[in-house]
Design an enzyme around this catalytic site. Structure first.
Site, PDB file in Angstrom:
ATOM      1  N   ALA A  23       0.871  -1.187   0.000  1.00 15.09           N
ATOM      2  CA  ALA A  23       0.000   0.000   0.000  1.00 15.09           C
ATOM      3  C   ALA A  23       0.902   1.228   0.000  1.00 15.09           C
ATOM      4  CB  ALA A  23      -0.909  -0.019   1.224  1.00 15.09           C
TER       5      ALA A  23
ATOM      6  N   GLY B  85       0.182   4.459  -1.381  1.00 14.97           N
ATOM      7  CA  GLY B  85      -0.389   5.774  -1.653  1.00 14.97           C
ATOM      8  C   GLY B  85      -1.620   5.732  -2.527  1.00 14.97           C
TER       9      GLY B  85
ATOM     10  N   ASP C 251     -11.249  11.256  -2.460  1.00 15.88           N
ATOM     11  CA  ASP C 251      -9.830  10.949  -2.649  1.00 15.88           C
ATOM     12  C   ASP C 251      -9.190  11.796  -3.751  1.00 15.88           C
ATOM     13  OD1 ASP C 251     -10.253   9.059  -0.746  1.00 15.88           O
ATOM     14  OD2 ASP C 251      -9.940   7.321  -2.039  1.00 15.88           O
TER      15      ASP C 251
ATOM     16  N   ALA D 241     -13.173   7.832   3.836  1.00 13.09           N
ATOM     17  CA  ALA D 241     -14.557   7.791   3.365  1.00 13.09           C
ATOM     18  C   ALA D 241     -15.434   8.817   4.071  1.00 13.09           C
ATOM     19  CB  ALA D 241     -15.134   6.386   3.573  1.00 13.09           C
TER      20      ALA D 241
ATOM     21  N   HIS E 234     -19.154   4.975  34.211  1.00 20.60           N
ATOM     22  CA  HIS E 234     -18.309   3.890  34.692  1.00 20.60           C
ATOM     23  C   HIS E 234     -19.138   2.618  34.836  1.00 20.60           C
ATOM     24  CE1 HIS E 234     -15.288   1.779  37.104  1.00 20.60           C
ATOM     25  NE2 HIS E 234     -16.279   1.419  37.910  1.00 20.60           N
TER      26      HIS E 234
END
Length: 216
Positions: free
Chosen positions: A25, A27, A67, A75, A200
């Site tokens: 991967a 770019g 993109d 996304a 909590h």
């Protein structure tokens, strides 16, 4: 056959490991060829369309989102840009995208999530900073879930208390990061975060503890 040999170089030494599969991967490349964009006057920079903060290209009626309009390549950023552009076209007045307030989420194991500046980037920008960290092992819910490995880190401007960035590694951090995203959008300071009561037992209590740690 059936194996991939990878060579790792570090500290002047090369080591090799064998794997079934390697994913490369390297770019994001914009698919801008053959669309006539440059002929229409749209500027292209390294396969990405150049836009302003409202995704306008400078050519009337032409917008670019997602993109193809550059980082961050996410996304949720693309979806928000689409809504923003639709509102602009409809004559509304939306707020522009703020890339530094968009969370980055990596769905690996453990998960990784972040928003804003890292410690190094904050220092490079000239900030005097306060940093807080809290480990998953100190959180009852994380221990009960069997997910006791992880960390929450917050970075603040020491002068103003502005939340500059937050970074998390561990279970469900891609869900938790949104709390800090909202904090940045509301321009909150450490004081509001310290005085917020977290339920909590929850994983989100680590977010509170990290803020408290930043201020001793």
């Amino acid at each position: 056959k059936g194996k991939v040999t990878a060579h790792f170089e570090a500290g002047g030494k090369v080591t090799t490991e064998e794997f079934d599969t390697v994913i490369s991967a390297v770019g994001i490349v914009g698919n801008v060829e053959g669309l006539g964009l440059e002929e229409a006057g749209v500027k292209i920079d390294r396969t990405h369309v150049v836009t302003d903060e409202f995704c306008r290209t400078g050519v009337d009626g032409v917008f670019a989102i997602g993109d193809i309009a550059g980082a961050p390549w996410l996304a949720h950023k693309a979806s928000h840009e689409g809504v923003m552009v639709a509102e602009l076209i409809a004559g509304l007045h939306p707020h522009p995208i703020k890339p530094n307030s968009i969370a980055g989420c990596t769905y690996c194991h453990p998960q990784v999530a972040s928003v804003g500046l890292t410690e190094d980037k904050a220092k490079e920008a000239g900030y005097e900073i306060k940093v807080g960290k809290f480990p998953f092992i100190g959180n009852g819910k994380a221990v009960a879930m069997g997910e006791a490995e992880g960390l929450v880190k917050t970075v603040f401007d020491a002068k103003t208390g502005e939340l500059l960035g937050a970074h998390m590694v561990g279970a469900e951090v891609t869900e938790m990061i949104q709390g800090y995203v909202i904090g940045r959008t509301l321009e909150t300071t450490e004081e509001e975060l310290m005085n917020t009561v977290f339920p909590h037992p929850t994983m989100s209590e680590m977010m509170h503890e990290s803020v408290l740690a930043a201020y001793g």
